[in-house]
Enzyme design. Structure first.
Site, short mmCIF file in Angstrom:
data_model
loop_
_atom_site.label_atom_id
_atom_site.label_comp_id
_atom_site.label_asym_id
_atom_site.label_seq_id
_atom_site.Cartn_x
_atom_site.Cartn_y
_atom_site.Cartn_z
N GLU A 47 40.47 -7.29 0.71
CA GLU A 47 40.66 -8.02 -0.55
C GLU A 47 41.24 -7.12 -1.63
OE1 GLU A 47 39.21 -8.36 -4.53
OE2 GLU A 47 37.56 -7.93 -3.16
N GLU A 48 40.74 -5.92 -1.75
CA GLU A 48 41.16 -5.06 -2.84
C GLU A 48 42.48 -4.35 -2.60
OE1 GLU A 48 37.38 -3.59 -2.82
OE2 GLU A 48 36.77 -4.71 -4.60
N ASP A 101 31.01 -11.92 -3.63
CA ASP A 101 31.75 -10.65 -3.71
C ASP A 101 31.41 -9.97 -5.03
OD1 ASP A 101 33.55 -8.60 -3.00
OD2 ASP A 101 35.14 -9.55 -4.15
N HIS A 110 32.58 1.36 -5.41
CA HIS A 110 33.67 2.15 -4.83
C HIS A 110 33.62 3.63 -5.19
CE1 HIS A 110 35.27 -1.31 -2.97
NE2 HIS A 110 35.68 -1.88 -4.07
#
Length: 159
Positions: A15-16, A43, A119
């Site tokens: 997705e990112e 998410d 992240h």
């Protein structure tokens, strides 16, 4: 128990970095999209549930879905805590279904510290509060089940 409608679970990837997973799904399942009732996604980390976002290309359908989702979360409040509805939003991958005419629903969590670790090397499973994750999982499971069992589709009023 078997729900009235099929519940399909998909684990997205990438997705990112360009939404490759959902884009592939939309291509690979293009002929099935008219049969999809809703694309629902979590998410927003493993935190306590805060709201359900809902988006549809037809504002009238979205408004009905908002009311129906409000009724669903009222069923859950004693177990998962207070939640609200965020109209006109969804979640990253689920939002890609909206142009295809599919309702998008996203679970948003209370993520006060989400970007403190998101992240980073500190983004590890030991940061997950099992009780908060359980509440969010319960919202996803119960909402999916109720939507699959409703007498009408999400966003459709009962005649």
């Amino acid at each position: 128990m078997r729900p009235r409608r099929t519940i399909r679970m998909v684990l997205w990837t990438n997705e990112e970095n360009g939404f490759a997973g959902v884009k592939s799904y939309l291509v690979d399942h293009a002929d099935e999209l008219p049969l999809h009732v809703v694309a629902m996604e979590a998410d927003a980390g493993g935190f306590a549930p805060d709201m359900l976002a809902v988006k549809h290309q037809d504002p009238a359908v979205q408004a009905v879905a908002q009311e129906q989702l409000s009724a669903i979360i009222r069923l859950l409040v004693d177990k998962v805590g207070p939640m609200s509805i965020w109209p006109g939003a969804s979640a990253p991958d689920a939002s890609k279904f909206v142009p295809e005419g599919v309702m998008a629903v996203g679970l948003h969590t209370w993520r006060e510290h989400y970007f403190d670790i998101h992240h980073t090397h500190a983004d590890t499973v030991d940061k997950v509060d099992p009780e908060e994750l359980t509440r969010s999982a319960a919202v996803m499971a119960a909402t999916a089940w109720v939507m699959a069992e409703m007498p009408t589709l999400l966003g459709v009023t009962v005649p």
